[in-house]
Motif scaffolding. Structure first.
Motif, mmCIF file in Angstrom:
data_model
loop_
_atom_site.group_PDB
_atom_site.id
_atom_site.type_symbol
_atom_site.label_atom_id
_atom_site.label_comp_id
_atom_site.label_asym_id
_atom_site.label_seq_id
_atom_site.Cartn_x
_atom_site.Cartn_y
_atom_site.Cartn_z
ATOM 1 N N LEU A 102 140.764 -9.922 91.595
ATOM 2 C CA LEU A 102 140.786 -9.987 90.487
ATOM 3 C C LEU A 102 139.794 -10.471 89.796
ATOM 4 C CD1 LEU A 102 144.760 -10.666 89.936
ATOM 5 C CD2 LEU A 102 142.981 -8.703 88.519
ATOM 6 N N ASP A 103 139.256 -11.304 90.636
ATOM 7 C CA ASP A 103 138.660 -12.957 90.006
ATOM 8 C C ASP A 103 136.724 -12.669 90.655
ATOM 9 O OD1 ASP A 103 139.719 -13.534 88.195
ATOM 10 O OD2 ASP A 103 140.973 -14.303 89.200
ATOM 11 N N SER A 104 136.721 -12.002 91.795
ATOM 12 C CA SER A 104 135.740 -11.417 92.291
ATOM 13 C C SER A 104 134.711 -11.251 92.553
ATOM 14 C CB SER A 104 136.098 -10.944 93.953
ATOM 15 O OG SER A 104 137.419 -10.574 94.540
ATOM 16 N N PRO A 105 133.218 -12.370 93.187
ATOM 17 C CA PRO A 105 131.827 -12.255 91.464
ATOM 18 C C PRO A 105 131.432 -10.780 92.501
ATOM 19 C CG PRO A 105 131.982 -14.243 93.783
ATOM 20 C CD PRO A 105 133.357 -13.472 93.497
ATOM 21 N N ILE A 106 129.996 -10.205 92.294
ATOM 22 C CA ILE A 106 129.453 -9.387 92.297
ATOM 23 C C ILE A 106 129.665 -8.878 93.892
ATOM 24 C CG2 ILE A 106 128.427 -7.615 92.103
ATOM 25 C CD1 ILE A 106 129.566 -7.236 90.419
ATOM 26 N N GLY A 107 128.784 -9.710 94.743
ATOM 27 C CA GLY A 107 128.678 -9.859 95.645
ATOM 28 C C GLY A 107 129.670 -9.975 96.501
ATOM 29 N N GLU A 108 130.111 -10.293 96.423
ATOM 30 C CA GLU A 108 131.882 -10.508 97.171
ATOM 31 C C GLU A 108 132.456 -9.165 96.745
ATOM 32 O OE1 GLU A 108 134.534 -11.110 99.677
ATOM 33 O OE2 GLU A 108 132.990 -12.424 99.465
ATOM 34 N N ARG A 109 132.639 -8.798 95.813
ATOM 35 C CA ARG A 109 133.235 -6.958 96.205
ATOM 36 C C ARG A 109 132.199 -6.643 96.689
ATOM 37 N NH1 ARG A 109 136.887 -6.593 91.553
ATOM 38 N NH2 ARG A 109 136.691 -8.441 89.985
ATOM 39 N N LEU A 110 130.752 -6.320 96.527
ATOM 40 C CA LEU A 110 130.004 -5.234 97.235
ATOM 41 C C LEU A 110 130.731 -5.581 99.336
ATOM 42 C CD1 LEU A 110 128.052 -3.134 97.859
ATOM 43 C CD2 LEU A 110 126.095 -5.126 98.166
ATOM 44 N N ARG A 111 130.601 -6.775 99.502
ATOM 45 C CA ARG A 111 130.823 -7.544 101.166
ATOM 46 C C ARG A 111 132.208 -6.822 101.567
ATOM 47 N NH1 ARG A 111 132.633 -11.469 102.115
ATOM 48 N NH2 ARG A 111 131.413 -12.220 104.869
ATOM 49 N N ARG A 112 133.581 -7.168 100.211
ATOM 50 C CA ARG A 112 134.778 -6.426 100.634
ATOM 51 C C ARG A 112 134.225 -4.725 101.116
ATOM 52 N NH1 ARG A 112 139.103 -10.288 97.540
ATOM 53 N NH2 ARG A 112 138.079 -12.204 98.015
ATOM 54 N N VAL A 113 133.393 -4.169 100.308
ATOM 55 C CA VAL A 113 133.750 -2.856 100.551
ATOM 56 C C VAL A 113 132.104 -2.066 101.706
ATOM 57 C CG1 VAL A 113 134.345 -1.776 99.031
ATOM 58 C CG2 VAL A 113 131.818 -2.262 98.699
ATOM 59 N N ARG A 114 131.690 -2.809 102.531
ATOM 60 C CA ARG A 114 131.286 -3.227 103.555
ATOM 61 C C ARG A 114 131.004 -1.902 103.907
ATOM 62 N NH1 ARG A 114 128.349 -7.865 106.747
ATOM 63 N NH2 ARG A 114 126.411 -6.752 108.371
ATOM 64 N N GLU A 195 120.966 -3.930 105.285
ATOM 65 C CA GLU A 195 120.152 -5.008 105.594
ATOM 66 C C GLU A 195 120.819 -6.077 104.509
ATOM 67 O OE1 GLU A 195 115.899 -7.485 105.794
ATOM 68 O OE2 GLU A 195 116.488 -5.029 106.164
ATOM 69 N N VAL A 196 121.396 -5.550 103.404
ATOM 70 C CA VAL A 196 121.697 -6.747 102.185
ATOM 71 C C VAL A 196 122.350 -7.355 102.918
ATOM 72 C CG1 VAL A 196 122.478 -5.129 100.453
ATOM 73 C CG2 VAL A 196 121.729 -6.910 99.666
ATOM 74 N N PHE A 197 123.577 -7.078 103.350
ATOM 75 C CA PHE A 197 124.592 -7.435 103.947
ATOM 76 C C PHE A 197 124.097 -9.125 104.472
ATOM 77 C CE2 PHE A 197 126.139 -3.577 102.689
ATOM 78 C CZ PHE A 197 127.116 -3.768 101.937
ATOM 79 N N GLU A 198 123.446 -9.143 105.388
ATOM 80 C CA GLU A 198 122.651 -10.377 106.142
ATOM 81 C C GLU A 198 122.237 -11.547 104.791
ATOM 82 O OE1 GLU A 198 119.359 -9.124 108.387
ATOM 83 O OE2 GLU A 198 120.322 -7.257 109.020
ATOM 84 N N HIS A 199 121.996 -11.332 103.510
ATOM 85 C CA HIS A 199 121.944 -12.473 103.092
ATOM 86 C C HIS A 199 123.113 -12.233 101.982
ATOM 87 C CE1 HIS A 199 117.873 -11.792 104.995
ATOM 88 N NE2 HIS A 199 117.958 -10.764 104.797
ATOM 89 N N LEU A 200 124.278 -11.787 101.720
ATOM 90 C CA LEU A 200 124.755 -11.914 100.917
ATOM 91 C C LEU A 200 126.192 -12.783 101.494
ATOM 92 C CD1 LEU A 200 125.671 -10.929 97.928
ATOM 93 C CD2 LEU A 200 126.669 -9.170 99.424
ATOM 94 N N PRO A 201 126.608 -13.966 101.686
ATOM 95 C CA PRO A 201 127.461 -15.169 102.243
ATOM 96 C C PRO A 201 128.510 -14.570 101.208
ATOM 97 C CG PRO A 201 125.819 -16.454 100.528
ATOM 98 C CD PRO A 201 125.344 -14.460 100.268
ATOM 99 N N PRO A 202 130.136 -15.000 101.901
ATOM 100 C CA PRO A 202 130.982 -14.548 101.119
ATOM 101 C C PRO A 202 130.748 -15.602 99.588
ATOM 102 C CG PRO A 202 131.494 -15.793 103.344
ATOM 103 C CD PRO A 202 130.245 -15.726 103.184
ATOM 104 N N GLY A 204 129.359 -15.222 97.684
ATOM 105 C CA GLY A 204 128.065 -14.873 96.734
ATOM 106 C C GLY A 204 127.362 -13.678 95.592
ATOM 107 N N ASP A 205 126.967 -14.039 95.202
ATOM 108 C CA ASP A 205 126.354 -12.796 93.811
ATOM 109 C C ASP A 205 124.744 -11.750 94.730
ATOM 110 O OD1 ASP A 205 126.339 -12.771 90.974
ATOM 111 O OD2 ASP A 205 124.244 -12.582 91.543
ATOM 112 N N LEU A 206 125.369 -10.678 94.397
ATOM 113 C CA LEU A 206 123.697 -9.803 94.708
ATOM 114 C C LEU A 206 122.701 -10.084 94.178
ATOM 115 C CD1 LEU A 206 122.953 -7.414 95.861
ATOM 116 C CD2 LEU A 206 124.099 -6.239 93.626
ATOM 117 N N VAL A 207 122.731 -10.564 92.679
ATOM 118 C CA VAL A 207 121.055 -10.930 92.515
ATOM 119 C C VAL A 207 120.685 -11.965 92.784
ATOM 120 C CG1 VAL A 207 119.800 -11.338 90.750
ATOM 121 C CG2 VAL A 207 121.719 -9.808 90.311
ATOM 122 N N GLU A 208 121.634 -13.294 92.713
ATOM 123 C CA GLU A 208 120.670 -14.306 92.934
ATOM 124 C C GLU A 208 120.765 -15.095 94.481
ATOM 125 O OE1 GLU A 208 123.199 -18.182 90.996
ATOM 126 O OE2 GLU A 208 122.469 -16.873 88.367
#
Length: 270
Positions: A102-114, A195-202, A204-208
């Motif tokens: 419900l409250d996941s930032p964009i980066g976390e949403r992306l991590r969850r469909v990795r 490779e983007v997932f290597e730089h995406l912390p739990p 985290g934000d996709l852009v920043e």
């Protein structure tokens, strides 16, 4: 190529002053929701495998597709009580519905469909609240032909404000519209390598986080687009798009010969 769409946020700016519980991507532009327009854009370029990152208002998005009516946007013949479609919108689409919090930032949403995209050479991602007439095939090719780990479409600043240059004793030296400054905004259309997932912390934000780190390493590529680009992040912006649709000014509808033939100009908010 798979398309990841972030459509689980609360969309508070779209709900200011209203009691509307619809998630932002489900607000209408013409007879169909904003999300549908974004998906039709990708399908126009042959990308019909979608991953919907759901959260707030997930039931509205699920119900829309589970009860989808092709006759709302396609010509058809009613013969003997049976509907015969002249064309179809989503018959060849594959849609994954994934609840990403419900409250996941964009980066976390992306991590969850990795797990759904990590075997792809490239995949696409979008905030699901921006319409454009950008040549997506060129955007993809530019990233594919480079060593970049990610690419993002960028657009001129959309603000109608002016920047004022102050000189000695507060004398104004120049006044420049923000849109003419040599800077660019994130346009919300991404082409990504796993490779983007290597730089995406739990959390985290996709852009920043991810794109910011890739930029430091020289691995982020931009595609500047000066054509039509219009967000629907607020009620005012969404209403402007809806009015443009009603007036027949639909430059983002590249799949529609009549819509695509309209003048390519930004939609002015009322």
């Amino acid at each position: 190529m798979k398309v990841v769409l972030f459509c689980g946020g609360h969309g508070m700016r779209m709900r200011v002053g209203t009691t509307d519980e619809l998630p932002k991507p489900m607000h209408p532009v013409g007879p169909r929701p904003l999300l549908w327009h974004v998906m039709r854009y990708y399908a126009h370029f042959g990308h019909t495998e979608f991953v919907l990152c759901l959260g707030y208002g997930a039931e509205h998005i699920k119900n829309f597709f589970l009860t989808y009516s092709e006759t709302a946007s396609n010509d058809f013949v009613l013969r003997g009580g049976r509907v015969q479609l002249r064309s179809s919108d989503i018959r060849d689409w594959t849609i994954e519905f994934v609840h990403t919090g419900l409250d996941s930032p964009i980066g976390e949403r992306l991590r969850r469909v990795r797990h759904l995209v990590e075997d792809e050479e490239l995949f696409l991602a979008n905030y699901a609240d921006v319409l454009t007439d950008a040549p997506l095939d060129r955007v993809v090719d530019r990233v594919r032909d480079s060593d970049a780990a990610a690419g993002m479409m960028v657009v001129p600043p959309q603000s109608s404000f002016h920047c004022v240059e102050l000189g000695e004793n507060s004398r104004v030296g120049a006044i420049t519209p923000v849109s003419r400054l040599p800077i660019w905004e994130n346009g919300g259309y991404f082409v990504l390598r796993p490779e983007v997932f290597e730089h995406l912390p739990p959390g985290g934000d996709l852009v920043e986080d991810a794109c910011g780190e890739l930029a430091k390493r020289g691995r982020l590529l931009a595609y500047p687009h000066r054509g039509f680009w219009a967000p629907a992040d607020t009620v005012k912006e969404r209403v402007a798009l809806d009015r443009a649709y009603a007036a027949g000014d639909r430059p983002w509808m590249l799949w529609d010969a009549d819509g695509a033939s309209q003048a390519r100009r930004p939609v002015a908010a009322p």
